[in-house]
Design a protein around this motif. Structure first.
Motif, mmCIF file in Angstrom:
data_model
loop_
_atom_site.group_PDB
_atom_site.id
_atom_site.type_symbol
_atom_site.label_atom_id
_atom_site.label_comp_id
_atom_site.label_asym_id
_atom_site.label_seq_id
_atom_site.Cartn_x
_atom_site.Cartn_y
_atom_site.Cartn_z
ATOM 1 N N ALA A 1 -1.304 -15.409 1.007
ATOM 2 C CA ALA A 1 -1.835 -16.437 1.893
ATOM 3 C C ALA A 1 -2.644 -17.398 1.027
ATOM 4 N N ASP A 2 -2.073 -18.571 0.761
ATOM 5 C CA ASP A 2 -2.708 -19.569 -0.106
ATOM 6 C C ASP A 2 -2.988 -18.965 -1.483
ATOM 7 N N GLU A 3 -4.262 -18.881 -1.883
ATOM 8 C CA GLU A 3 -4.596 -18.380 -3.212
ATOM 9 C C GLU A 3 -4.992 -16.905 -3.225
ATOM 10 N N THR A 4 -4.845 -16.239 -2.101
ATOM 11 C CA THR A 4 -5.154 -14.809 -2.039
ATOM 12 C C THR A 4 -3.886 -14.009 -1.821
ATOM 13 N N VAL A 5 -3.931 -12.767 -2.251
ATOM 14 C CA VAL A 5 -2.786 -11.871 -2.154
ATOM 15 C C VAL A 5 -3.271 -10.538 -1.606
ATOM 16 N N GLU A 6 -2.575 -9.988 -0.655
ATOM 17 C CA GLU A 6 -2.849 -8.646 -0.156
ATOM 18 C C GLU A 6 -1.740 -7.727 -0.655
ATOM 19 N N LEU A 7 -2.138 -6.566 -1.158
ATOM 20 C CA LEU A 7 -1.172 -5.598 -1.652
ATOM 21 C C LEU A 7 -1.529 -4.225 -1.105
ATOM 22 N N GLY A 8 -0.541 -3.355 -1.074
ATOM 23 C CA GLY A 8 -0.808 -2.004 -0.601
ATOM 24 C C GLY A 8 0.249 -1.034 -1.058
ATOM 25 N N ALA A 9 -0.116 0.231 -1.070
ATOM 26 C CA ALA A 9 0.826 1.325 -1.312
ATOM 27 C C ALA A 9 0.755 2.249 -0.107
ATOM 28 N N PHE A 10 1.922 2.674 0.383
ATOM 29 C CA PHE A 10 2.008 3.442 1.616
ATOM 30 C C PHE A 10 2.940 4.635 1.429
ATOM 31 N N ALA A 11 2.627 5.713 2.133
ATOM 32 C CA ALA A 11 3.532 6.854 2.197
ATOM 33 C C ALA A 11 4.694 6.534 3.134
ATOM 34 N N GLY A 12 5.693 7.390 3.119
ATOM 35 C CA GLY A 12 6.875 7.148 3.939
ATOM 36 C C GLY A 12 6.595 7.105 5.423
ATOM 37 N N ASP A 13 5.519 7.797 5.866
ATOM 38 C CA ASP A 13 5.195 7.804 7.299
ATOM 39 C C ASP A 13 4.214 6.703 7.673
ATOM 40 N N GLY A 14 3.931 5.780 6.733
ATOM 41 C CA GLY A 14 3.047 4.662 7.017
ATOM 42 C C GLY A 14 1.598 4.886 6.636
ATOM 43 N N ARG A 15 1.229 6.091 6.236
ATOM 44 C CA ARG A 15 -0.147 6.347 5.811
ATOM 45 C C ARG A 15 -0.485 5.476 4.605
ATOM 46 N N GLN A 16 -1.612 4.738 4.683
ATOM 47 C CA GLN A 16 -1.976 3.868 3.566
ATOM 48 C C GLN A 16 -2.638 4.684 2.472
#
Length: 283
Positions: A260-275
């Motif tokens: 979003a513009d100059e910011t970035v959101e990142l994440g790693a998740f398990a197969g069941d959606g757990r962050q």
């Protein structure tokens, strides 16, 4: 809990060199090609200026033992379980193959806390990494020390639930299954002998994990490489990540990114959606 205020402000300095062999091993670990410029991917600093305690000086968990002497950089917190909880990183200039590297580390705060999981101590360490005399990376790392696990405590994280990770709201997603070989190589690169990453009986019986635990900085490195692929190499000026839940070797890991513009959101998740990891970046 003991008073560790005298450790605040303690410093240590380490030197290293990003020689071609180390660079080649890092790239091979992640199946990456070398850049014509010689600049290494962001995250290479994780394997530079690493602790080099003798084997005889390691504790039961594989980490360097801590005591009251001046030789002990980290405070002797009497809580046995340690984890890398978070980092806030500023990338100032690339680190190139052949660079002479110096890192100055300083303990900036030590904070005892109580939570649902019992007594904890949070230790913040500020690292400044210089390559060929130029400031390259500044990082504030948060370590957390926790009580020993009850021998009959439920294994963590819980077994996979019925949910499912959905990448529909993300700009880019990819899936990786971090296996024992990847964990072993990353431990070797970073000279990390924490037994939760390679000793399955210890991880299960002593620390009550469901399997071998994927390193936090390993997942951070994978997210940084994804950002490099999507946004361009060396695009991030800032990157902060926080561990949310353990990732277990051999289980799918979903990496995700949206901008979003100059910011970035990142994440790693398990197969069941757990962050597992929450991260943000700035370009």
């Amino acid at each position: 809990m003991n008073d560790f205020s005298s450790w605040t402000g303690r410093e240590e300095q380490r030197g290293d060199r990003l020689d071609p062999a180390l660079a080649a091993r890092w790239l091979a670990t992640f199946d990456l090609a070398a850049q014509v410029t010689g600049a290494m991917p962001q995250g290479i600093h994780f394997c530079l200026c690493t602790p080099d305690a003798p084997t005889a000086a390691l504790g039961a968990d594989g980490h360097p033992a801590r005591d009251e002497t001046r030789c002990s950089f980290l405070p002797p917190v009497p809580l046995p379980r340690r984890m890398w909880a978070a980092s806030d990183i500023a990338f100032l200039s690339p680190i190139v193959v052949g660079a002479a590297v110096e890192r100055t580390s300083r303990i900036t705060s030590i904070a005892p806390k109580s939570g649902k999981s019992g007594e904890m101590v949070f230790v913040e360490v500020a690292h400044e990494t210089r390559a060929d005399g130029v400031a390259a990376v500044r990082e504030v790392q948060t370590l957390v020390y926790r009580q020993a696990a009850d021998p009959d405590a439920p294994l963590q994280p819980p077994p996979m639930g019925g949910g499912r990770f959905s990448g529909g709201e993300w700009d880019a997603v990819r899936e990786i299954v971090p296996g024992e070989t990847l964990l072993f190589r990353f431990s070797a690169l970073t000279f990390n002998t924490h037994r939760i990453h390679y000793d399955a009986p210890y991880a299960r019986d002593e620390e009550r994990y469901r399997g071998l635990v994927v390193h936090g900085p390993l997942m951070a490195s994978l997210l940084l490489q994804m950002a490099g692929d999507v946004l361009g190499e060396q695009a991030l000026r800032r990157f902060a990540f926080r561990a949310m839940s353990p990732a277990i070797a051999g289980e799918p890991l979903h990496l995700a990114l949206r901008r979003a513009d100059e910011t970035v959101e990142l994440g790693a998740f398990a197969g069941d959606g757990r962050q597992i990891v929450a991260a943000t970046g700035a370009v």
